[in-house]
Design a protein around this motif. Structure first.
Motif, PDB file in Angstrom:
ATOM      1  N   ASP A  62       0.807  -1.220   0.000  1.00 23.20           N
ATOM      2  CA  ASP A  62       0.000   0.000   0.000  1.00 23.20           C
ATOM      3  C   ASP A  62       0.842   1.273   0.000  1.00 23.20           C
ATOM      4  N   PRO A  64       2.883   4.160  -1.405  1.00 21.96           N
ATOM      5  CA  PRO A  64       3.092   4.819  -2.699  1.00 21.96           C
ATOM      6  C   PRO A  64       4.560   5.089  -3.012  1.00 21.96           C
ATOM      7  N   LYS A  65       5.436   5.011  -1.992  1.00 16.29           N
ATOM      8  CA  LYS A  65       6.866   5.247  -2.221  1.00 16.29           C
ATOM      9  C   LYS A  65       7.584   4.009  -2.752  1.00 16.29           C
ATOM     10  N   LYS A  68       6.591   0.226  -8.394  1.00 15.43           N
ATOM     11  CA  LYS A  68       5.602  -0.726  -8.908  1.00 15.43           C
ATOM     12  C   LYS A  68       6.247  -2.082  -9.221  1.00 15.43           C
TER      13      LYS A  68
END
Length: 200
Positions: A62, A64-65, A68
């Motif tokens: 979860d 965001p840093k 991907k």
């Protein structure tokens, strides 16, 4: 009657010793307090525990840093066993144990990303990340030590050309480099005994 009074007095004495007689134990041992969201002081509530491995996996997913590519590779290797190493300890001097996470590949345990989570504003925040594989982070005597293996063209995964070891120390609000060591390995090892050709 005197015996009854003596027994009653002894009971009161034992009861008084049992309440408030634990001293420093009431606060728990330093550096091992359970993590509590919203703890105002270093002392922690016994009703909360440190995040489990699955909690940490969800936290990374979860975040965001986190890149991907790392999240895409963060899948169970077998059943519900994720390729993550999780360490709990004090590396930032916060009010709760910090969490050091290493995400690896299932096949050959190559470190894909290393992260440090610190309790800030009642929740864990990502305060460090290294996402150049192979990388691995660990806590060493209160410092964060990150090992980065370096490869040259043609190097097999098991034999990197060199290794860089960087030691970070928390200063106020971020990690700062305090030392860096680079180890260069022999090119005669791990390639069938063949060394690099001599120049003409």
């Amino acid at each position: 009657m005197a015996a009854v009074v003596a027994v009653a007095a002894l009971g009161l004495f034992v009861s008084a010793c049992a309440t408030g007689g634990t001293g420093a134990r009431d606060e728990g041992p330093a550096g091992h307090d359970p993590v509590v969201a919203g703890a105002a002081t270093p002392s922690a509530s016994p009703t909360k525990k440190e995040p489990t491995r699955q909690d940490v996996v969800n936290m990374v997913k979860d975040d965001p840093k986190v890149a991907k590519a790392v999240k895409d590779d963060l899948k169970p290797c077998v059943a519900d066993e994720y390729p993550v190493d999780v360490s709990y300890g004090d590396v930032t001097g916060g009010t709760a144990n910090d969490i050091v996470v290493n995400v690896m590949t299932c096949s050959d345990a190559v470190g894909l990303g290393s992260y440090v989570y610190r309790m800030e504003n009642h929740k864990y925040e990502n305060v460090f990340r290294a996402e150049e594989p192979p990388v691995y982070a660990e806590i060493d005597r209160g410092d964060l030590v990150v090992t980065q293996q370096m490869y040259e063209k043609g190097d097999p995964v098991s034999y990197p050309s060199s290794e860089e070891v960087i030691t970070y120390r928390w200063t106020a609000s971020h990690f700062a480099v305090v030392s860096s060591t680079r180890n260069v390995y022999s090119n005669a090892v791990g390639n069938g005994g063949k060394s690099a050709p001599a120049g003409n």
